[in-house]
Design a protein around this motif. Sequence first.
Motif, PDB file in Angstrom:
ATOM      1  N   LEU A 184     -10.625   5.098   5.806  1.00 52.13           N
ATOM      2  CA  LEU A 184      -9.381   5.699   6.303  1.00 52.13           C
ATOM      3  C   LEU A 184      -9.247   5.473   7.803  1.00 52.13           C
ATOM      4  CD1 LEU A 184      -6.844   7.452   5.977  1.00 52.13           C
ATOM      5  CD2 LEU A 184      -8.310   9.480   6.169  1.00 52.13           C
ATOM      6  N   ALA A 185     -10.321   5.659   8.537  1.00 51.48           N
ATOM      7  CA  ALA A 185     -10.290   5.459   9.991  1.00 51.48           C
ATOM      8  C   ALA A 185      -9.926   4.013  10.337  1.00 51.48           C
ATOM      9  CB  ALA A 185     -11.638   5.822  10.595  1.00 51.48           C
ATOM     10  N   ARG A 186     -10.515   3.047   9.606  1.00 49.00           N
ATOM     11  CA  ARG A 186     -10.237   1.630   9.884  1.00 49.00           C
ATOM     12  C   ARG A 186      -8.785   1.280   9.563  1.00 49.00           C
ATOM     13  NH1 ARG A 186     -14.045   2.994  11.711  1.00 49.00           N
ATOM     14  NH2 ARG A 186     -16.160   2.150  11.730  1.00 49.00           N
ATOM     15  N   MET A 187      -8.258   1.815   8.466  1.00 50.87           N
ATOM     16  CA  MET A 187      -6.869   1.529   8.101  1.00 50.87           C
ATOM     17  C   MET A 187      -5.906   2.065   9.162  1.00 50.87           C
ATOM     18  SD  MET A 187      -6.971   2.163   3.962  1.00 50.87           S
ATOM     19  CE  MET A 187      -5.277   1.611   3.641  1.00 50.87           C
ATOM     20  N   VAL A 188      -6.184   3.264   9.649  1.00 54.54           N
ATOM     21  CA  VAL A 188      -5.340   3.848  10.698  1.00 54.54           C
ATOM     22  C   VAL A 188      -5.438   3.027  11.976  1.00 54.54           C
ATOM     23  CG1 VAL A 188      -4.977   5.875  12.176  1.00 54.54           C
ATOM     24  CG2 VAL A 188      -5.427   6.179   9.726  1.00 54.54           C
ATOM     25  N   ARG A 214       2.693  -0.596   4.847  1.00 54.30           N
ATOM     26  CA  ARG A 214       1.461  -0.915   4.114  1.00 54.30           C
ATOM     27  C   ARG A 214       0.428   0.179   4.313  1.00 54.30           C
ATOM     28  NH1 ARG A 214      -1.285  -4.781   1.471  1.00 54.30           N
ATOM     29  NH2 ARG A 214       0.435  -6.248   1.555  1.00 54.30           N
ATOM     30  N   GLY A 215      -0.205   0.566   3.222  1.00 54.10           N
ATOM     31  CA  GLY A 215      -1.329   1.483   3.255  1.00 54.10           C
ATOM     32  C   GLY A 215      -2.247   1.060   2.118  1.00 54.10           C
ATOM     33  N   PHE A 216      -2.456   1.948   1.140  1.00 50.97           N
ATOM     34  CA  PHE A 216      -3.176   1.538  -0.059  1.00 50.97           C
ATOM     35  C   PHE A 216      -2.287   0.643  -0.936  1.00 50.97           C
ATOM     36  CE2 PHE A 216      -5.634   5.180   1.332  1.00 50.97           C
ATOM     37  CZ  PHE A 216      -6.910   4.642   1.240  1.00 50.97           C
ATOM     38  N   TYR A 217      -0.983   0.712  -0.690  1.00 50.85           N
ATOM     39  CA  TYR A 217      -0.019  -0.139  -1.378  1.00 50.85           C
ATOM     40  C   TYR A 217       0.894  -0.785  -0.332  1.00 50.85           C
ATOM     41  CZ  TYR A 217      -1.514   2.642  -5.401  1.00 50.85           C
ATOM     42  OH  TYR A 217      -2.265   3.266  -6.363  1.00 50.85           O
ATOM     43  N   ALA A 218       1.584  -1.861  -0.740  1.00 52.99           N
ATOM     44  CA  ALA A 218       2.573  -2.498   0.136  1.00 52.99           C
ATOM     45  C   ALA A 218       3.955  -1.964  -0.206  1.00 52.99           C
ATOM     46  CB  ALA A 218       2.537  -4.008  -0.052  1.00 52.99           C
ATOM     47  N   TYR A 219       4.773  -1.756   0.831  1.00 51.59           N
ATOM     48  CA  TYR A 219       6.132  -1.212   0.650  1.00 51.59           C
ATOM     49  C   TYR A 219       7.118  -2.155   1.317  1.00 51.59           C
ATOM     50  CZ  TYR A 219       3.320   2.856  -0.431  1.00 51.59           C
ATOM     51  OH  TYR A 219       2.376   3.699  -0.979  1.00 51.59           O
ATOM     52  N   SER A 220       8.220  -2.401   0.633  1.00 48.31           N
ATOM     53  CA  SER A 220       9.225  -3.303   1.190  1.00 48.31           C
ATOM     54  C   SER A 220      10.086  -2.556   2.189  1.00 48.31           C
ATOM     55  CB  SER A 220      10.110  -3.864   0.091  1.00 48.31           C
ATOM     56  OG  SER A 220      10.703  -2.828  -0.639  1.00 48.31           O
ATOM     57  N   LEU A 228      -1.190   7.879   6.521  1.00 45.43           N
ATOM     58  CA  LEU A 228      -2.646   7.873   6.627  1.00 45.43           C
ATOM     59  C   LEU A 228      -3.109   8.400   7.982  1.00 45.43           C
ATOM     60  CD1 LEU A 228      -3.589   4.560   4.768  1.00 45.43           C
ATOM     61  CD2 LEU A 228      -3.212   6.852   3.860  1.00 45.43           C
ATOM     62  N   ASP A 229      -2.274   8.237   9.008  1.00 43.88           N
ATOM     63  CA  ASP A 229      -2.608   8.809  10.317  1.00 43.88           C
ATOM     64  C   ASP A 229      -2.567  10.332  10.272  1.00 43.88           C
ATOM     65  OD1 ASP A 229       0.154   8.585   9.889  1.00 43.88           O
ATOM     66  OD2 ASP A 229       0.615   8.338  12.015  1.00 43.88           O
ATOM     67  N   THR A 230      -1.564  10.870   9.573  1.00 42.58           N
ATOM     68  CA  THR A 230      -1.459  12.329   9.438  1.00 42.58           C
ATOM     69  C   THR A 230      -2.602  12.866   8.586  1.00 42.58           C
ATOM     70  OG1 THR A 230       0.945  12.183   9.639  1.00 42.58           O
ATOM     71  CG2 THR A 230       0.054  14.211   8.709  1.00 42.58           C
ATOM     72  N   THR A 231      -2.918  12.142   7.500  1.00 43.64           N
ATOM     73  CA  THR A 231      -4.039  12.543   6.637  1.00 43.64           C
ATOM     74  C   THR A 231      -5.330  12.601   7.443  1.00 43.64           C
ATOM     75  OG1 THR A 231      -2.960  11.517   4.716  1.00 43.64           O
ATOM     76  CG2 THR A 231      -5.329  11.949   4.541  1.00 43.64           C
ATOM     77  N   ARG A 232      -5.542  11.575   8.272  1.00 40.41           N
ATOM     78  CA  ARG A 232      -6.744  11.551   9.113  1.00 40.41           C
ATOM     79  C   ARG A 232      -6.741  12.708  10.113  1.00 40.41           C
ATOM     80  NH1 ARG A 232      -8.532   6.664  13.303  1.00 40.41           N
ATOM     81  NH2 ARG A 232     -10.426   7.672  14.077  1.00 40.41           N
ATOM     82  N   ALA A 233      -5.600  12.973  10.737  1.00 40.72           N
ATOM     83  CA  ALA A 233      -5.511  14.041  11.741  1.00 40.72           C
ATOM     84  C   ALA A 233      -5.820  15.404  11.115  1.00 40.72           C
ATOM     85  CB  ALA A 233      -4.124  14.052  12.382  1.00 40.72           C
ATOM     86  N   ILE A 234      -5.300  15.636   9.914  1.00 41.34           N
ATOM     87  CA  ILE A 234      -5.565  16.910   9.236  1.00 41.34           C
ATOM     88  C   ILE A 234      -7.048  17.001   8.866  1.00 41.34           C
ATOM     89  CG2 ILE A 234      -4.989  18.396   7.285  1.00 41.34           C
ATOM     90  CD1 ILE A 234      -2.258  16.939   7.166  1.00 41.34           C
ATOM     91  N   ALA A 235      -7.606  15.892   8.351  1.00 41.49           N
ATOM     92  CA  ALA A 235      -9.031  15.870   8.006  1.00 41.49           C
ATOM     93  C   ALA A 235      -9.889  16.182   9.232  1.00 41.49           C
ATOM     94  CB  ALA A 235      -9.408  14.504   7.423  1.00 41.49           C
ATOM     95  N   ASP A 236      -9.541  15.577  10.365  1.00 40.20           N
ATOM     96  CA  ASP A 236     -10.303  15.807  11.601  1.00 40.20           C
ATOM     97  C   ASP A 236     -10.236  17.276  12.024  1.00 40.20           C
ATOM     98  OD1 ASP A 236     -11.020  13.150  11.685  1.00 40.20           O
ATOM     99  OD2 ASP A 236      -9.548  12.590  13.225  1.00 40.20           O
ATOM    100  N   ALA A 237      -9.030  17.885  11.892  1.00 41.17           N
ATOM    101  CA  ALA A 237      -8.865  19.296  12.261  1.00 41.17           C
ATOM    102  C   ALA A 237      -9.673  20.200  11.328  1.00 41.17           C
ATOM    103  CB  ALA A 237      -7.399  19.680  12.232  1.00 41.17           C
TER     104      ALA A 237
END
Length: 285
Positions: free
Chosen positions: A264-268, A279-285, A239-248
């Motif tokens: 997205l900004a708050r989650m990052v 964890r993002g939109f889903y939880a991962y073990s 989600l950090d990469t997604t945000r960075a690309i969106a910002d660019a």
Amino acid sequence: MSSDGEKVGVVGCGLMGAGIAETCARAGLEVVAVETNEDAANLGRIRLEKSLSRAEAKGAIASAADVLERVQIGTNLNALADRSIVVEAIMEDEAVKTALFRELDQIVVSKDAILASNTSSIPIIKLGVATSRPGHVIGVHFFNPVPVLSLVELIPSYFTAEATTERARTFVQERLGKHAIDCQDRAGFVVNALLIPFLLSAIRMVEGGFATPEDIDEGLIRGCAHPQGPLALADLIGLDTTRAIADALYEEYKEPQYACPPLLARMVDAGQLGRKSGRGFYAYS
């Protein structure tokens, strides 16, 4: 210079860097990978070992140990001095990447060497003009997971020499067995310029309470035959990469479709980055 004799350097041994190093080593090339510190280098080595072990178990390669022998992972950028192609795969931050290219320009001895960036959104011209050899700087954008996905975007800047582009194409297609497409040096190139607004639209649907992440993803998988839903994909990308690309993209085009949704900004900001953080939109073990 023939790509058959390429000595490959990779800067960064995270998800993308390790994948690029593995792909090159599996193609029989000698790779030197450089990380910022010993902990990061050790994590990169573990990532590489796990991926190669899986590939060996599936029969994709004969010997993980043989491939590993072709990769050296260290922390000293000067180890890249003799490389004929160096691929940068560090964090998606223009200032950090620009500083790295300035440093690589001083370190890599051969003026014929290609200095390539795996950036997903930063204009190549900005990296090229940080060096004394912008004609040898090009975008070579791989996709995650690198050993599996065949696409590579080739992005020459305004200053990139045609010979550099063709040598990069030969390296990608003939040496690595990937498929190259040509892109203009515009933020997002081809794939992310199309993909990111789609992911942001899905995030806005969650944000607005239109549907749950599960239902949105199921809708795209079952209704559009997508192999993976947009929110699971955003988690995979990071989600950090997604945000960075969106910002660019927004910085370049100033169009609302590229604006980062507040969710997205708050989650990052909260460190919920997707698979990489558990964890993002889903939880991962």
